[in-house]
Design a protein around this motif. Structure first.
Motif, PDB file in Angstrom:
ATOM      1  N   ASP A 132      24.304  50.033  46.894  1.00  0.00           N
ATOM      2  CA  ASP A 132      23.833  49.208  45.776  1.00  0.00           C
ATOM      3  C   ASP A 132      24.590  49.622  44.530  1.00  0.00           C
ATOM      4  N   LEU A 133      25.045  48.635  43.774  1.00  0.00           N
ATOM      5  CA  LEU A 133      25.753  49.021  42.550  1.00  0.00           C
ATOM      6  C   LEU A 133      25.516  47.975  41.465  1.00  0.00           C
ATOM      7  N   PHE A 134      25.860  48.336  40.239  1.00  0.00           N
ATOM      8  CA  PHE A 134      25.780  47.400  39.129  1.00  0.00           C
ATOM      9  C   PHE A 134      27.190  47.009  38.730  1.00  0.00           C
ATOM     10  N   VAL A 135      27.384  45.741  38.519  1.00  0.00           N
ATOM     11  CA  VAL A 135      28.683  45.279  38.050  1.00  0.00           C
ATOM     12  C   VAL A 135      28.540  45.003  36.563  1.00  0.00           C
ATOM     13  N   PHE A 136      29.364  45.642  35.760  1.00  0.00           N
ATOM     14  CA  PHE A 136      29.261  45.442  34.316  1.00  0.00           C
ATOM     15  C   PHE A 136      30.560  45.861  33.656  1.00  0.00           C
ATOM     16  N   THR A 137      31.327  44.900  33.224  1.00  0.00           N
ATOM     17  CA  THR A 137      32.509  45.202  32.443  1.00  0.00           C
ATOM     18  C   THR A 137      32.289  44.596  31.069  1.00  0.00           C
ATOM     19  N   PRO A 138      32.045  45.445  30.036  1.00  0.00           N
ATOM     20  CA  PRO A 138      31.816  44.906  28.689  1.00  0.00           C
ATOM     21  C   PRO A 138      32.987  44.011  28.314  1.00  0.00           C
ATOM     22  N   GLY A 139      32.686  42.878  27.715  1.00  0.00           N
ATOM     23  CA  GLY A 139      33.756  41.948  27.358  1.00  0.00           C
ATOM     24  C   GLY A 139      33.901  40.866  28.414  1.00  0.00           C
ATOM     25  N   ILE A 140      33.486  41.186  29.642  1.00  0.00           N
ATOM     26  CA  ILE A 140      33.556  40.165  30.696  1.00  0.00           C
ATOM     27  C   ILE A 140      32.144  39.734  31.098  1.00  0.00           C
TER      28      ILE A 140
ATOM     29  N   ASP B 150      34.931  39.122  43.438  1.00  0.00           N
ATOM     30  CA  ASP B 150      36.077  39.162  42.516  1.00  0.00           C
ATOM     31  C   ASP B 150      36.523  40.591  42.230  1.00  0.00           C
ATOM     32  N   GLY B 151      37.564  40.701  41.429  1.00  0.00           N
ATOM     33  CA  GLY B 151      38.153  41.991  41.120  1.00  0.00           C
ATOM     34  C   GLY B 151      37.209  42.935  40.408  1.00  0.00           C
ATOM     35  N   GLU B 152      36.380  42.374  39.509  1.00  0.00           N
ATOM     36  CA  GLU B 152      35.458  43.229  38.762  1.00  0.00           C
ATOM     37  C   GLU B 152      34.446  43.879  39.703  1.00  0.00           C
ATOM     38  N   GLU B 153      33.982  43.110  40.662  1.00  0.00           N
ATOM     39  CA  GLU B 153      33.051  43.675  41.633  1.00  0.00           C
ATOM     40  C   GLU B 153      33.725  44.754  42.458  1.00  0.00           C
ATOM     41  N   ALA B 154      34.982  44.502  42.799  1.00  0.00           N
ATOM     42  CA  ALA B 154      35.720  45.493  43.592  1.00  0.00           C
ATOM     43  C   ALA B 154      35.874  46.783  42.801  1.00  0.00           C
ATOM     44  N   ALA B 155      36.215  46.648  41.518  1.00  0.00           N
ATOM     45  CA  ALA B 155      36.384  47.834  40.676  1.00  0.00           C
ATOM     46  C   ALA B 155      35.053  48.568  40.527  1.00  0.00           C
ATOM     47  N   ALA B 156      33.975  47.804  40.367  1.00  0.00           N
ATOM     48  CA  ALA B 156      32.656  48.419  40.214  1.00  0.00           C
ATOM     49  C   ALA B 156      32.284  49.187  41.482  1.00  0.00           C
TER      50      ALA B 156
ATOM     51  N   PHE C 269      41.372  52.454  38.598  1.00  0.00           N
ATOM     52  CA  PHE C 269      40.190  51.605  38.743  1.00  0.00           C
ATOM     53  C   PHE C 269      40.462  50.214  38.179  1.00  0.00           C
ATOM     54  N   ARG C 270      41.092  50.181  36.994  1.00  0.00           N
ATOM     55  CA  ARG C 270      41.392  48.879  36.404  1.00  0.00           C
ATOM     56  C   ARG C 270      42.399  48.130  37.276  1.00  0.00           C
ATOM     57  N   GLY C 271      43.287  48.897  37.900  1.00  0.00           N
ATOM     58  CA  GLY C 271      44.277  48.291  38.799  1.00  0.00           C
ATOM     59  C   GLY C 271      43.601  47.522  39.921  1.00  0.00           C
ATOM     60  N   VAL C 272      42.459  48.054  40.397  1.00  0.00           N
ATOM     61  CA  VAL C 272      41.724  47.372  41.473  1.00  0.00           C
ATOM     62  C   VAL C 272      41.320  45.981  40.989  1.00  0.00           C
ATOM     63  N   ALA C 273      40.733  45.940  39.797  1.00  0.00           N
ATOM     64  CA  ALA C 273      40.274  44.654  39.260  1.00  0.00           C
ATOM     65  C   ALA C 273      41.456  43.696  39.060  1.00  0.00           C
ATOM     66  N   SER C 274      42.510  44.218  38.439  1.00  0.00           N
ATOM     67  CA  SER C 274      43.659  43.349  38.132  1.00  0.00           C
ATOM     68  C   SER C 274      44.349  42.865  39.405  1.00  0.00           C
ATOM     69  N   ALA C 275      44.533  43.766  40.359  1.00  0.00           N
ATOM     70  CA  ALA C 275      45.253  43.401  41.583  1.00  0.00           C
ATOM     71  C   ALA C 275      44.496  42.325  42.354  1.00  0.00           C
ATOM     72  N   VAL C 276      43.188  42.503  42.469  1.00  0.00           N
ATOM     73  CA  VAL C 276      42.394  41.530  43.223  1.00  0.00           C
ATOM     74  C   VAL C 276      42.391  40.192  42.495  1.00  0.00           C
ATOM     75  N   LYS C 277      42.256  40.244  41.181  1.00  0.00           N
ATOM     76  CA  LYS C 277      42.250  39.014  40.395  1.00  0.00           C
ATOM     77  C   LYS C 277      43.585  38.276  40.588  1.00  0.00           C
ATOM     78  N   TYR C 278      44.671  39.024  40.483  1.00  0.00           N
ATOM     79  CA  TYR C 278      45.986  38.417  40.641  1.00  0.00           C
ATOM     80  C   TYR C 278      46.132  37.778  42.018  1.00  0.00           C
ATOM     81  N   GLU C 279      45.687  38.531  43.023  1.00  0.00           N
ATOM     82  CA  GLU C 279      45.882  38.073  44.405  1.00  0.00           C
ATOM     83  C   GLU C 279      45.056  36.817  44.690  1.00  0.00           C
ATOM     84  N   ILE C 280      43.844  36.775  44.140  1.00  0.00           N
ATOM     85  CA  ILE C 280      43.006  35.576  44.332  1.00  0.00           C
ATOM     86  C   ILE C 280      43.712  34.362  43.719  1.00  0.00           C
ATOM     87  N   GLU C 281      44.211  34.551  42.506  1.00  0.00           N
ATOM     88  CA  GLU C 281      44.883  33.438  41.825  1.00  0.00           C
ATOM     89  C   GLU C 281      46.151  33.016  42.567  1.00  0.00           C
TER      90      GLU C 281
END
Lengths: 419, 496
Positions: free
Chosen positions: A35-43, A95-101, A152-164
């Motif tokens: 179980d985890l919380f997803v929270f990226t301030p600004g997003i 999404d990438g944010e969830e992956a990073a979280a 960690f941020r790379g996880v979010a960015s890489a997944v986001k890029y790959e989805i797009e």
């Protein structure tokens, strides 16, 4: 329960014995949940809960590292044969944010129980992200695997890029091919890696040099691991810390999530709370905003400052008891953070930075400001209310940033409107 | 001086302690004997220089009356598949012809810690795959028995620890370590007239023993007497954190009383009828019956028992062996160490050329078949089935040990064959005949010992095998010593 080890055979320069010891048939654990919380301030406006299924957790050997040059290949075998734990998750993330979280939560747990440093930059924790896209209601699409993610941020960015990237391909009518891609942090894109040879038969075989590992819930005989005993030795994990921060100290969920996600900030928080009776919410906010900003601005590694967390506690206490204002607080914190060895109180005394809270003195300063800036006062009274900010700024400077601005605000408004 | 070499380890140690002889004299006798029997090709490497240094250190300790153990200053040899620090370890293969390990196998380390003097590394079939010591890069090892100097032919030494056996039989050393995967210690012991012990799996660490079949391999001990065997076992057995399959229970030294005090009264000994197979030579069968009668006359209870899965051992072994061989040999790719072919076109080509040139045909054959058995589509059909059969064979032993304490069987079906006849058969035929009686003990992990009984009509050693349940070494060795004392085998070392 019995967990077993297998040999997976393949010839490759990074695997000096020609096989990898892994757990193909009976991994150490199966079917878990995180179980985890997803929270990226600004997003995200606020944290949300995510449940991720763990398919299995296995122990295996690390391989070496191949470095391919134009006319030769080198192999770094320093890592080869070292123990490695692989955690395989089900495709529950969107999404990438969830992956990073997810990675952050996992890292938090592993650090707490002393598994590893979880430093992605050093390869202490590595992430292979599998990404596929599909329309709702349809089966999962063909997946690609992203390697070489270094943060960690790379996880979010890489997944986001790959989805797009995959969506763009699909929209153009292309098929996604099952391949391994590498994340390039400089160009912020994924690139196809050298093709793995055609599908191999790994010729799995039980590892004869490692007897089966027996796991049991009771007191057991020799050669078996007592799971219950291990469970009892597990320290407070991130989920429990978040709960304690909220329930016992009254932090908001967002504060708790942010602090727990950043082990250094959390350390400052816990240490400071032990040193002085502080307002937890104020402390949390200071750490999350002011302190984080200073770290960002100065680019100094905050870990060196951990042995001076008394400074943080003292400063927050001074702020909370209105001995200093926020401006002075920030000035002092930065000064101390970048290396001033003095105690906060010494600097305060030397530079006379205590907050002016005396009503009469404040009244005096306010009046002086008004008298010296008659044109602005006229403008204000004529309806240009936004010159108020300028007046307040003059006041800040005039008081050497020491004035209690909350009180000054009241006085100024009274003086300007009430006369 | 050569008389020293016919003594037991205990008595040499006593003479050393009393100052009747020096370790240098013992070593010199041993080195002279190695030189004199060079034509038998027992050694791949003679470690004269380190032996002299080691022996000098032992001498100092004896002068202070403080030897490290009964093995201090005693010349010992080790099969060339045990890693020895800074001493090349070849496995009888071109692949490791120039391999110098940076560490000692646990067995070697413990021998050195006990003060033993390593005199050399002994010959073997390439990577211990064989039962004759005929398939070595360094040529065959000749049996010392019935050797006619004017003939080109000779009797095989047995294998794969043939070099170790010949070294001990000739008196080049007092004891040697071989390895035993399907009989590789007991088989040459039987052919060379020695005591050959295959201990319980996991009793002696395999760390640093270059693996053949990890789940079957054990370091084996070759000596002329049971007492010497116990001396070597006591300094090398016991837990080792470097080998996860090693038994973690602390080892208790074994002490066997003098032969005169031993009795077999009320001991239940089984004679498994399946071991009387069709290829068993009459003389071996006769010897078996004689010793059975001898034991019965001495008060033991003999009982015919049945072990129905015995004959499946050969085929089961061959699958398990080839699978693990395929896996274990994967590391020899010419990159990290060992032989590397001259090939630059690609890494894959380098692997291929290195492996095709570095291994002999026996090894390559086993690698290919092993990989075939391990293919996903074949795994259940062969490997998994072999594991099940292995379990059945082990169950046979469990069942029979409910009825009897020990088993008495032949070690080999015949005396040592002539080299010319032996090499007419393929390696797999050789192994399937040679290992018939010895393999099942490896399958079950139980201890087994071969002891020389008498000479055949042709003057070749005839030996028998004893087997007991796991960790029954004290009883096994005591019974072996009892028989040894009764049969008084004529050791050849006394005649050289």
């Amino acid at each position: 329960m019995v967990s077993m080890f297998d040999r997976k055979h393949y010839f490759y320069g990074d695997m000096p014995v020609g096989y990898q010891i892994t757990q193909q048939r009976n991994p150490l654990a199966k079917d878990g949940i995180l179980d985890l919380f997803v929270f990226t301030p600004g997003i995200h406006k606020s944290p949300y809960v995510k449940k991720v299924k763990i398919k299995q957790l296995q122990l295996e050997q690390d391989s070496g590292k191949s470095l391919h040059g134009s006319d030769s290949s080198l192999v770094d075998l320093n890592r080869a044969g070292m123990g490695l734990m692989e955690v395989v998750f089900e495709p529950d993330l969107t999404d990438g944010e969830e992956a990073a979280a997810l990675v952050k939560e996992l890292a938090g747990i592993l650090k707490k129980i002393g598994t590893c440093t979880c430093k992605m930059e050093e390869g202490g924790l590595r992430v292979d992200a599998n990404v596929s896209i599909h329309q709702e209601g349809e089966p999962l699409g063909t997946r690609t695997e992203i390697k070489n993610i270094g943060s960690f941020r790379g996880v979010a960015s890489a997944v986001k890029y790959e989805i797009e990237r995959q969506i763009k391909l699909k929209e153009k009518g292309y098929q996604i091919i099952n391949e391994t891609r590498a994340w390039d942090a400089n160009t912020k894109s994924t690139v196809a890696m050298r093709d793995k040879e055609e599908k191999q038969d790994y010729r799995y075989m039980p590892e004869p040099n490692l007897p089966p590992l027996h796991l049991s819930n009771d007191e057991v005989n020799q050669g078996s691991v007592n799971v219950e005993k291990l469970r009892k030795s597990i320290p407070e994990l991130p989920a429990q810390i978040r709960e304690r921060l909220q329930k016992e100290l009254g932090l908001t969920l967002s504060q708790a999530v942010i602090l727990v996600n950043d082990s250094v900030l959390l350390q400052f928080f816990e240490d400071s709370m032990k040193m002085k009776q502080l307002n937890p919410k104020l402390l949390a906010n200071i750490l999350i905003y002011e302190f984080s900003h200073i770290i960002y601005k100065t680019k100094v590694n905050p870990e060196h400052f951990l042995n001076r967390s008394n400074v943080v506690a003292d400063l927050v206490y001074l702020l909370d008891t209105r001995k200093i204002n926020r401006g002075i607080f920030c000035y002092l914190l930065e000064e101390l953070f970048i290396g001033n060895p003095k105690q906060p109180i010494e600097i305060l005394q030397e530079e006379n930075l205590f907050q002016i809270t005396d009503e009469e003195e404040l009244m005096k300063i306010c009046k002086e400001v008004l008298n010296e800036n008659e044109n602005l006062v006229t403008l204000y009274r004529g309806g240009k209310k936004n010159v108020y900010k300028a007046l307040m700024k003059i006041l800040v400077n005039k008081s050497n940033e020491r004035a209690d601005m909350a009180k000054c605000d009241e006085i100024m408004k009274k003086l300007l409107n009430g006369e | 001086m050569d008389k020293i070499l016919t003594n037991s380890i205990q008595s040499v140690s006593k003479h050393l302690l009393q100052g009747n002889i020096t370790t240098r004299e013992v070593l010199n006798s041993s080195l002279e004997r190695i030189e004199k029997t060079k034509n038998l090709n027992a050694f791949i490497t003679v470690t004269k220089q380190t032996a002299v240094e080691s022996s000098q250190n032992s001498d100092v300790r004896y002068k202070m009356k403080k030897p490290k153990s009964v093995l201090d200053g005693i010349p010992i040899a080790v099969k060339d598949n045990f890693c020895t620090k800074y001493i090349r370890t070849t496995c009888g293969s071109k692949m490791l012809q120039n391999f110098v390990p940076p560490y000692n196998a646990t067995v070697c380390q413990r021998l050195l810690d006990a003060g033993a003097t390593l005199v050399g590394k002994t010959n073997l079939d390439e990577f211990a795959m064989g039962s004759g010591t005929v398939d070595s890069l360094f040529g065959a090892t000749k049996n010392v028995w019935n050797l006619e100097n004017d003939s080109n032919d000779f009797h095989i030494s047995g294998g794969s620890s043939g070099g170790a056996a010949v070294a001990v039989a000739t008196g080049s050393c007092f004891g040697a370590f071989g390895s035993d995967t399907g009989g590789s210690t007991r088989n040459p012991a039987a052919y060379c007239g020695l005591v050959g012990l295959k201990p319980t799996y996991g009793l002696i660490s395999r760390f640093g023993l270059i693996p053949l079949v990890n789940s079957l391999d054990v370091p084996g001990i070759l000596t002329r007497t049971v007492d010497d065997c116990v001396s070597l076992l006591n300094v090398t057995a016991g837990p080792d954190c470097n080998d996860s399959t090693c038994i973690s229970k602390p080892y208790r030294s074994i002490r066997i009383p003098p032969a005169a005090q031993l009795s077999v009264k009320n001991l239940k000994i089984g004679i498994p009828r399946e071991y009387a197979c069709e290829n068993l030579e009459d003389e071996v069968l006769q010897t078996w019956n004689e010793v059975a009668s001898l034991l019965e006359e001495s008060g033991a209870t003999l009982k015919e028992v049945s072990m129905p899965h015995t004959e499946l051992s050969i085929v089961c072994y061959s699958i398990l062996n080839q699978c693990e061989v395929a896996s274990n040999m994967a590391r020899y790719d010419g990159i990290q160490y060992g032989y590397r072919a001259d090939e630059n076109s690609s890494t894959e080509q380098l692997y291929a050329k290195t492996r095709s040139r570095g291994f002999n045909s026996v090894v390559k054959h086993r690698i290919l078949t092993g990989n075939y058995f391990l293919l996903t589509r074949n795994y259940e059909k062969y490997f998994e089935k072999a594991l099940k059969v292995r379990r059945l064979i082990a169950n046979d032993f469990d069942n029979v040990f409910e009825e009897v304490q020990m088993l008495l069987t032949p070690t080999t079906l015949t005396c040592a064959p002539l080299h010319s006849k032996f090499i007419q058969k393929s390696n797999s035929e050789q192994c399937s005949q040679q290992d018939f009686c010895t393999q099942p003990a490896n399958m079950a992990g139980i201890p087994a010992i071969s002891i020389p009984i008498k000479l055949s009509k042709n003057g070749l050693p005839l030996s028998l095998q004893l087997m007991g349940r796991n960790l029954s070494e004290p009883t096994l060795l005591a019974l072996a010593k009892f028989i040894e004392d009764k049969v008084k085998f004529p050791h050849i070392v006394e005649k050289l």
